[in-house]
Design a protein around this motif. Sequence first.
Motif, PDB file in Angstrom:
ATOM      1  N   ARG A   1      -5.536  10.066  11.014  1.00  0.00           N
ATOM      2  CA  ARG A   1      -4.391  10.940  10.781  1.00  0.00           C
ATOM      3  C   ARG A   1      -3.396  10.801  11.932  1.00  0.00           C
ATOM      4  O   ARG A   1      -3.741  10.372  13.027  1.00  0.00           O
ATOM      5  CB  ARG A   1      -4.850  12.393  10.692  1.00  0.00           C
ATOM      6  CG  ARG A   1      -5.639  12.680   9.426  1.00  0.00           C
ATOM      7  CD  ARG A   1      -5.697  14.161   9.167  1.00  0.00           C
ATOM      8  NE  ARG A   1      -6.050  14.418   7.782  1.00  0.00           N
ATOM      9  CZ  ARG A   1      -5.737  15.517   7.129  1.00  0.00           C
ATOM     10  NH1 ARG A   1      -5.072  16.474   7.742  1.00  0.00           N
ATOM     11  NH2 ARG A   1      -6.092  15.678   5.877  1.00  0.00           N
ATOM     12  N   ALA A   2      -2.167  11.193  11.673  1.00  0.00           N
ATOM     13  CA  ALA A   2      -1.133  11.119  12.698  1.00  0.00           C
ATOM     14  C   ALA A   2      -1.563  11.895  13.938  1.00  0.00           C
ATOM     15  O   ALA A   2      -2.168  12.964  13.843  1.00  0.00           O
ATOM     16  CB  ALA A   2       0.178  11.676  12.156  1.00  0.00           C
ATOM     17  N   GLN A   3      -1.268  11.344  15.087  1.00  0.00           N
ATOM     18  CA  GLN A   3      -1.634  11.952  16.364  1.00  0.00           C
ATOM     19  C   GLN A   3      -1.039  13.347  16.475  1.00  0.00           C
ATOM     20  O   GLN A   3       0.150  13.556  16.237  1.00  0.00           O
ATOM     21  CB  GLN A   3      -1.130  11.056  17.488  1.00  0.00           C
ATOM     22  CG  GLN A   3      -1.575  11.450  18.881  1.00  0.00           C
ATOM     23  CD  GLN A   3      -1.168  10.399  19.897  1.00  0.00           C
ATOM     24  OE1 GLN A   3      -0.860   9.249  19.544  1.00  0.00           O
ATOM     25  NE2 GLN A   3      -1.143  10.772  21.152  1.00  0.00           N
ATOM     26  N   ALA A   4      -1.869  14.320  16.837  1.00  0.00           N
ATOM     27  CA  ALA A   4      -1.413  15.710  16.927  1.00  0.00           C
ATOM     28  C   ALA A   4      -2.375  16.495  17.784  1.00  0.00           C
ATOM     29  O   ALA A   4      -3.446  16.002  18.165  1.00  0.00           O
ATOM     30  CB  ALA A   4      -1.327  16.329  15.531  1.00  0.00           C
ATOM     31  N   THR A   5      -2.021  17.719  18.108  1.00  0.00           N
ATOM     32  CA  THR A   5      -2.938  18.581  18.852  1.00  0.00           C
ATOM     33  C   THR A   5      -4.067  19.020  17.929  1.00  0.00           C
ATOM     34  O   THR A   5      -3.889  19.086  16.700  1.00  0.00           O
ATOM     35  CB  THR A   5      -2.215  19.828  19.375  1.00  0.00           C
ATOM     36  OG1 THR A   5      -1.805  20.636  18.259  1.00  0.00           O
ATOM     37  CG2 THR A   5      -1.010  19.452  20.218  1.00  0.00           C
ATOM     38  N   PRO A   6      -5.248  19.340  18.478  1.00  0.00           N
ATOM     39  CA  PRO A   6      -6.329  19.857  17.634  1.00  0.00           C
ATOM     40  C   PRO A   6      -5.890  21.091  16.827  1.00  0.00           C
ATOM     41  O   PRO A   6      -6.256  21.236  15.652  1.00  0.00           O
ATOM     42  CB  PRO A   6      -7.426  20.202  18.646  1.00  0.00           C
ATOM     43  CG  PRO A   6      -7.187  19.263  19.781  1.00  0.00           C
ATOM     44  CD  PRO A   6      -5.693  19.147  19.870  1.00  0.00           C
ATOM     45  N   ARG A   7      -5.114  21.950  17.443  1.00  0.00           N
ATOM     46  CA  ARG A   7      -4.653  23.153  16.755  1.00  0.00           C
ATOM     47  C   ARG A   7      -3.761  22.805  15.560  1.00  0.00           C
ATOM     48  O   ARG A   7      -3.881  23.399  14.483  1.00  0.00           O
ATOM     49  CB  ARG A   7      -3.895  24.056  17.734  1.00  0.00           C
ATOM     50  CG  ARG A   7      -3.398  25.359  17.126  1.00  0.00           C
ATOM     51  CD  ARG A   7      -2.581  26.154  18.141  1.00  0.00           C
ATOM     52  NE  ARG A   7      -2.119  27.414  17.579  1.00  0.00           N
ATOM     53  CZ  ARG A   7      -2.809  28.526  17.607  1.00  0.00           C
ATOM     54  NH1 ARG A   7      -3.995  28.549  18.197  1.00  0.00           N
ATOM     55  NH2 ARG A   7      -2.308  29.632  17.079  1.00  0.00           N
ATOM     56  N   ALA A   8      -2.869  21.841  15.752  1.00  0.00           N
ATOM     57  CA  ALA A   8      -1.973  21.454  14.665  1.00  0.00           C
ATOM     58  C   ALA A   8      -2.740  20.862  13.491  1.00  0.00           C
ATOM     59  O   ALA A   8      -2.406  21.115  12.322  1.00  0.00           O
ATOM     60  CB  ALA A   8      -0.930  20.457  15.177  1.00  0.00           C
ATOM     61  N   ILE A   9      -3.771  20.083  13.779  1.00  0.00           N
ATOM     62  CA  ILE A   9      -4.587  19.504  12.708  1.00  0.00           C
ATOM     63  C   ILE A   9      -5.316  20.605  11.950  1.00  0.00           C
ATOM     64  O   ILE A   9      -5.381  20.601  10.711  1.00  0.00           O
ATOM     65  CB  ILE A   9      -5.570  18.474  13.286  1.00  0.00           C
ATOM     66  CG1 ILE A   9      -4.789  17.235  13.765  1.00  0.00           C
ATOM     67  CG2 ILE A   9      -6.629  18.079  12.259  1.00  0.00           C
ATOM     68  CD1 ILE A   9      -5.627  16.208  14.475  1.00  0.00           C
ATOM     69  N   ALA A  10      -5.863  21.572  12.676  1.00  0.00           N
ATOM     70  CA  ALA A  10      -6.542  22.684  12.023  1.00  0.00           C
ATOM     71  C   ALA A  10      -5.570  23.470  11.147  1.00  0.00           C
ATOM     72  O   ALA A  10      -5.884  23.810   9.989  1.00  0.00           O
ATOM     73  CB  ALA A  10      -7.177  23.594  13.067  1.00  0.00           C
ATOM     74  N   GLU A  11      -4.394  23.756  11.662  1.00  0.00           N
ATOM     75  CA  GLU A  11      -3.409  24.533  10.904  1.00  0.00           C
ATOM     76  C   GLU A  11      -2.942  23.782   9.663  1.00  0.00           C
ATOM     77  O   GLU A  11      -2.704  24.399   8.612  1.00  0.00           O
ATOM     78  CB  GLU A  11      -2.217  24.876  11.801  1.00  0.00           C
ATOM     79  CG  GLU A  11      -2.557  25.906  12.877  1.00  0.00           C
ATOM     80  CD  GLU A  11      -1.390  26.194  13.799  1.00  0.00           C
ATOM     81  OE1 GLU A  11      -0.395  25.423  13.754  1.00  0.00           O
ATOM     82  OE2 GLU A  11      -1.469  27.183  14.561  1.00  0.00           O
ATOM     83  N   ALA A  12      -2.827  22.457   9.767  1.00  0.00           N
ATOM     84  CA  ALA A  12      -2.413  21.662   8.613  1.00  0.00           C
ATOM     85  C   ALA A  12      -3.426  21.739   7.479  1.00  0.00           C
ATOM     86  O   ALA A  12      -3.075  21.599   6.305  1.00  0.00           O
ATOM     87  CB  ALA A  12      -2.195  20.210   9.026  1.00  0.00           C
ATOM     88  N   GLU A  13      -4.685  21.978   7.832  1.00  0.00           N
ATOM     89  CA  GLU A  13      -5.753  22.105   6.840  1.00  0.00           C
ATOM     90  C   GLU A  13      -5.973  23.561   6.429  1.00  0.00           C
ATOM     91  O   GLU A  13      -6.847  23.844   5.616  1.00  0.00           O
ATOM     92  CB  GLU A  13      -7.062  21.537   7.395  1.00  0.00           C
ATOM     93  CG  GLU A  13      -7.138  20.038   7.398  1.00  0.00           C
ATOM     94  CD  GLU A  13      -7.183  19.455   5.990  1.00  0.00           C
ATOM     95  OE1 GLU A  13      -7.948  19.970   5.143  1.00  0.00           O
ATOM     96  OE2 GLU A  13      -6.444  18.487   5.739  1.00  0.00           O
ATOM     97  N   GLY A  14      -5.200  24.464   7.039  1.00  0.00           N
ATOM     98  CA  GLY A  14      -5.410  25.882   6.760  1.00  0.00           C
ATOM     99  C   GLY A  14      -6.751  26.357   7.275  1.00  0.00           C
ATOM    100  O   GLY A  14      -7.360  27.280   6.722  1.00  0.00           O
ATOM    101  N   ALA A  15      -7.224  25.737   8.383  1.00  0.00           N
ATOM    102  CA  ALA A  15      -8.541  26.037   8.935  1.00  0.00           C
ATOM    103  C   ALA A  15      -8.400  26.801  10.245  1.00  0.00           C
ATOM    104  O   ALA A  15      -7.359  26.761  10.902  1.00  0.00           O
ATOM    105  CB  ALA A  15      -9.320  24.746   9.177  1.00  0.00           C
TER     106      ALA A  15
END
Length: 244
Positions: free
Chosen positions: A214-228
Amino acid sequence: MSMADPLVAVSGLAKSYAGRAVVAGVTMTVNAGEIVGLVGANGGGKTTTLRMIAGLLRADAGSGTVLGQPIGTADTQQRRQIGYMGQKIALYPDLTVIETLRFHAAVHGLARPGQAIDGALDRYGIGRVARQRCGTLSGGWARRVQFAATALAEPRLLLLDEPTAGLDVATRRDIWRWMEEFARAGHGVVISTHDLSEAEHCPSILLYHGGTARAQATPRAIAEAEGAVSLEAAVLSIADRAAA
């Protein structure tokens, strides 16, 4: 390259073996002073990515630069500025710890090898095993020595493949402290890990699944993108969706 240029700026990296894609379309940027995590299950393509950046494997596709040079074209001088530590312990068993450091100092042509070795013995807490043969070291001590040898020449780019896997809590803590010290000193660090609690400490990550990232991002941003609510929950969501 100028001090403001990224240490690593690659796009679309891909690698296949016997017609099977191992890595596809990986894009990454590493700036001086950054720690970037490659996160995902074993066999997901993290090691292959690290080895392409290190110049140990040639990419089948993709482009970009590593330390200002086109990826895959590193010369001897550039390779000396890259510290690569593989997941497996790679120490000559018959050499003592101090002989190992002397060997690495010679390979890198250090101007003051004695000073660098004394500093490494102290910084990495390995003075007490300096006269011990590497083949007799425990896993934790061997990993400390391997890190010291990899970092001895103060490389601008440090590439670490699962550096804390299977280690005790104290050694894991120390390795993370050393990585953070390298970043604060203006070096770039890339670490691969399947440990999601460790990944949470990386300012930015690439999340691998099935050879793609996946595109490089912060751990928080990845979680938020998944609604997690966490990176772990996001990874489980992605895995469940892929298995459905």
